[in-house]
Design a protein around this motif. Structure first.
Motif, short mmCIF file in Angstrom:
data_model
loop_
_atom_site.label_atom_id
_atom_site.label_comp_id
_atom_site.label_asym_id
_atom_site.label_seq_id
_atom_site.Cartn_x
_atom_site.Cartn_y
_atom_site.Cartn_z
N VAL A 4 45.56 47.76 32.63
CA VAL A 4 44.91 48.16 33.87
C VAL A 4 44.80 46.94 34.78
O VAL A 4 44.37 45.87 34.37
N GLY A 5 45.22 47.12 36.03
CA GLY A 5 45.19 46.04 37.01
C GLY A 5 46.42 45.16 37.00
O GLY A 5 46.57 44.30 37.88
N GLY A 45 49.12 49.33 36.86
CA GLY A 45 48.22 50.09 36.01
C GLY A 45 46.91 50.35 36.71
O GLY A 45 46.29 49.45 37.26
N VAL A 46 46.48 51.62 36.71
CA VAL A 46 45.26 52.03 37.41
C VAL A 46 44.14 52.35 36.43
O VAL A 46 43.01 51.90 36.58
N SER A 47 44.44 53.13 35.40
CA SER A 47 43.44 53.51 34.41
C SER A 47 44.13 53.79 33.08
O SER A 47 45.36 53.90 33.01
N TYR A 68 52.46 53.46 28.50
CA TYR A 68 51.05 53.55 28.11
C TYR A 68 50.29 52.44 28.86
O TYR A 68 50.63 51.27 28.77
N VAL A 69 49.27 52.85 29.57
CA VAL A 69 48.41 51.90 30.27
C VAL A 69 47.15 51.71 29.43
O VAL A 69 46.43 52.68 29.15
N SER A 70 46.92 50.51 28.99
CA SER A 70 45.75 50.23 28.14
C SER A 70 44.73 49.41 28.90
O SER A 70 45.07 48.66 29.81
N GLN A 71 43.48 49.56 28.49
CA GLN A 71 42.39 48.86 29.16
C GLN A 71 41.58 48.10 28.12
O GLN A 71 40.82 48.67 27.36
#
Length: 277
Positions: A4-5, A45-47, A68-71
């Motif tokens: 994310v980001g 990546g947003v969320s 896959y976007v991970s946070q």
């Protein structure tokens, strides 16, 4: 995988320029064509979640990429933007989690590290051995990383007089009020944290454990100077001249910073009033 980001670049080949790019879930990740080269998609990546990114050429041929976007997020400290203040030698608990088990957690510096069986969270218990500002704890998982900065403080206590003092009493006349007082001075490294340090009386016990049991009427009083916050005055309890079987006692005083004991305690020896008669 993407954090994310974070911004990443996808490149497609084998088709005909120009390419158009599409995200299946712009709330998870956005993708736009690079104006200089549309075969490159700029992904942000947003969320946390899974998103499908599609590149389509002028012949309507498409290439599909699952991302896959991970946070990665802090569990402890709960307010990382505020940093942390800790003491030399104290064990600090850090914890982080991620939405996907994309890779092993890496801590720097690393102490006693444990990772959950599902790979979604990890903890690190670490104690700094030297004081200093701008101490950094960093956790990395795959391409994602977090860091929190804080200060490690060393607290030192000194006392005057260094010799034993007397209980307060209604006699003999030779005892002055100052004979029943000790001044404790607080020093911190780095300097400037003295006013955040509090002192507490942790225990009062016999100097010689083999002496008959004796408990003073109270533990005495410990008061911070109203003007000079680095100094505290300890005043002993009052002991009658006819007190039965008084003995020399040791008052253990500890320093605390953010509720944690910090540094070595200091002992004030209080002799029986009989020793002064």
């Amino acid at each position: 995988n993407l954090c994310v980001g974070e911004t990443n670049v996808l490149t497609v080949a084998g088709g005909e320029l120009d390419y158009g790019w599409l995200s299946s879930a712009a709330n998870i990740a956005t993708v736009t064509a690079d104006p200089a080269d549309t075969s490159k998609g700029l992904v942000v990546g947003v969320s946390s979640g899974m998103v499908i990114l599609t590149a389509t050429d002028t012949n309507q041929c498409s290439a599909v990429y699952t991302n896959y976007v991970s946070q990665l997020a802090w569990i402890r400290p709960p307010t990382p933007n505020d940093g942390f203040i800790t003491c030399v030698g104290d064990t600090n608990f850090f914890a982080a989690s991620n939405s996907f088990a994309v890779a092993a957690f890496q801590w720097n510096p690393a102490g006693a590290v444990t990772t959950a069986a599902d790979g979604l969270s990890s903890t690190n218990r670490y104690a700094w051995t030297t004081p200093g500002s701008n101490q950094v704890m960093k956790v990395t998982q795959g391409e994602c990383s977090l860091a929190v900065t804080g200060t490690v403080v060393k607290v030192e206590l000194t006392k005057k007089p260094t010799s034993a003092i007397s209980p307060r009493t209604d006699g003999p006349a030779g005892l002055a009020a100052s004979d029943s007082e000790a001044t404790i001075t607080v020093k911190t490294t780095p300097a400037g944290f003295e006013d955040q340090v509090t002192l507490e009386i942790k225990e009062v016990k016999l100097l010689n454990a083999s002496d008959p049991a004796y408990a003073p009427p109270d533990n005495g009083q410990l008061v911070q100077d109203a003007t000079d916050k680095t100094k505290w005055k300890y005043t002993t309890w009052k002991e009658a001249r006819n007190q039965i079987h008084p003995h020399t006692m040791v008052v253990k005083i500890v320093a605390k910073l953010n509720g944690q004991e910090c540094g070595s305690p200091i002992n004030v020896v209080v002799k029986s009033v009989y020793d002064y008669i």
